[in-house]
Design an enzyme around this catalytic site. Structure first.
Site, short mmCIF file in Angstrom:
data_model
loop_
_atom_site.label_atom_id
_atom_site.label_comp_id
_atom_site.label_asym_id
_atom_site.label_seq_id
_atom_site.Cartn_x
_atom_site.Cartn_y
_atom_site.Cartn_z
N HIS A 1 0.85 -1.18 0.00
CA HIS A 1 0.00 0.00 0.00
C HIS A 1 0.89 1.24 0.00
CE1 HIS A 1 -4.35 -1.16 1.03
NE2 HIS A 1 -3.74 -2.24 0.62
N TYR B 1 -8.64 8.34 6.18
CA TYR B 1 -8.83 9.01 7.46
C TYR B 1 -9.89 10.07 7.27
CZ TYR B 1 -4.20 7.00 8.42
OH TYR B 1 -3.14 6.14 8.59
#
Length: 395
Positions: free
Chosen positions: A76, A206
């Site tokens: 990632h 987030y």
């Protein structure tokens, strides 16, 4: 109780710290015993962190412990921030040192480390709880353990490695006043959720929201980790699936960015954000590793990565010490603590970035404005982005 057994190193705890350490000692020809109070099934199924930093992958690869993550880990390199002002992505592989995370669930790593240790002939004892550690003012410390049958035995070693966490026997064995303890309660709690659902986006996300933080972290193709900020003391069972998904959609602004892929919530627990560091992380022949040495909030996924870093440093020190060179062991705390504190600083910064204070008072309003300014700087400043990337992936 019998007179006990002798070995070179007693390792207390079979999480990533203890298992990496045990494997490295075994590979160097050092006799050790690893004891774990839980069952093998429990430690191999316990879902925890899953983001391995580049340095952690290098350590595991260097020592022949990375076959599983090499085969099944997913790299990632992007994280996404969702705010009231909009969303932006950071491709951190193109920033800082150009490093990436490897997503590999911690329980899978533990399973691999257990299998390798046993295949190499290691002595690993599950359902064996360390009850006390004594003799730390001698050169023959003793770990008294409760055996699976309910009896007790003593394990005597030249050294003891405490890898059994913040509330474990190893940390409790250090006399009051022998070390300095730094601690902070960040005043933030998360509802940690594991959903049997594919990830809803390619990136870690987030979400900064006036009603509280929400986070999305991929684990496997069929399982996703989510976080929801919640009031301190909340009962996880007060969050049934319907309430969880409604709040995740709301805080992650799914109406603006697309719906989440839903599935059953198979784990839910409340995590209070706290930080805790001991200095030094050694007392005589006892060395603390992982959460036993320092607890770090999960806001920046540093815990398991610090544990692996410390295990490698300690393994080299123990090998040298058993061969008569105590210098590396004497430097163990000095080698680890600067890296621990750097990780703590970044984790603390992330907590401030993701969580704005509630309320309409002057201080809360001011701090929320600062939070938005930090997010805007992260969105627009290449220097800020490089600094973020270096610390986000690094140790």
């Amino acid at each position: 109780m019998d007179s006990g057994e002798s070995t070179a190193v007693v390792v207390v705890g079979a999480g990533p710290a203890g298992l990496v350490l045990g494997n490295l000692l075994l590979a160097a020809g050092v006799e050790c015993v690893v004891v774990e109070r839980r069952s093998r099934a429990h430690v191999e199924q316990r879902a925890r962190a899953g983001f391995l930093a580049a340095h952690t992958v290098r350590v595991l690869t260097r020592h022949g412990l990375a076959d599983g993550l090499a085969a099944d880990g997913q790299q990632h390199h992007t994280c996404s921030f969702r705010t009231a002002a909009g969303a932006f992505d950071l491709d951190y592989a193109a920033l800082g040192r150009g490093e990436v995370h490897t997503v590999y669930p911690q329980q899978h790593l533990v399973r691999d480390l257990v299998a390798t240790f046993l295949a190499r002939g290691g002595d690993l004892r599950f359902d064996t709880a360390a009850e006390s550690i004594t003799g730390l003012d001698t050169d023959r410390p003793t770990v008294t353990v409760r055996t699976p049958g309910g009896g007790s035995t003593r394990l005597h070693g030249r050294f003891v490695a405490g890898c059994d966490g913040r509330h474990g026997t190893a940390r409790a064995a250090v006399p009051a006043g022998a070390v300095r303890r730094y601690r902070r309660d960040h005043g933030v709690s998360w509802l940690a959720l594991l959903a049997e659902a594919p990830q809803s986006m390619a990136a870690v996300a987030y979400a900064v929201h006036e009603d509280g933080f929400a986070g999305h972290m991929a684990r496997t193709p069929d399982v996703t980790r989510y976080y929801l900020q919640c009031p301190r003391g909340d009962d996880p069972q007060a969050w049934p699936d319907d309430r969880v998904w409604a709040e995740l959609h709301h805080r992650m602004r799914a109406d603006r960015h697309g719906p989440l892929r839903q599935g059953p919530i198979v784990e839910r627990r409340v995590v209070d954000m706290g930080s805790d560091v001991l200095d030094p992380i050694r007392y005589g022949p006892l060395f603390l590793v992982g959460d036993a040495a320092s607890l770090i909030s999960p806001s920046a996924a540093k815990g398991a990565n610090l544990a692996v870093m410390e295990a490698e440093i300690l393994a080299a020190g123990l090998v040298a010490g058993l061969r008569g060179d105590t210098g590396p062991l004497d430097r163990y705390s000095a080698d680890c603590l600067p890296r621990i504190w750097r990780a703590q600083e970044f984790s603390h910064w992330m907590i401030g970035l993701l969580h704005g204070p509630a309320g309409d008072g002057d201080e809360a309003v001011f701090l929320r404005a600062l939070q938005q300014a930090r997010l805007e700087s992260l969105r627009t400043s290449r220097r800020h982005q490089d600094h973020f990337a270096e610390n986000y992936v690094g140790i």
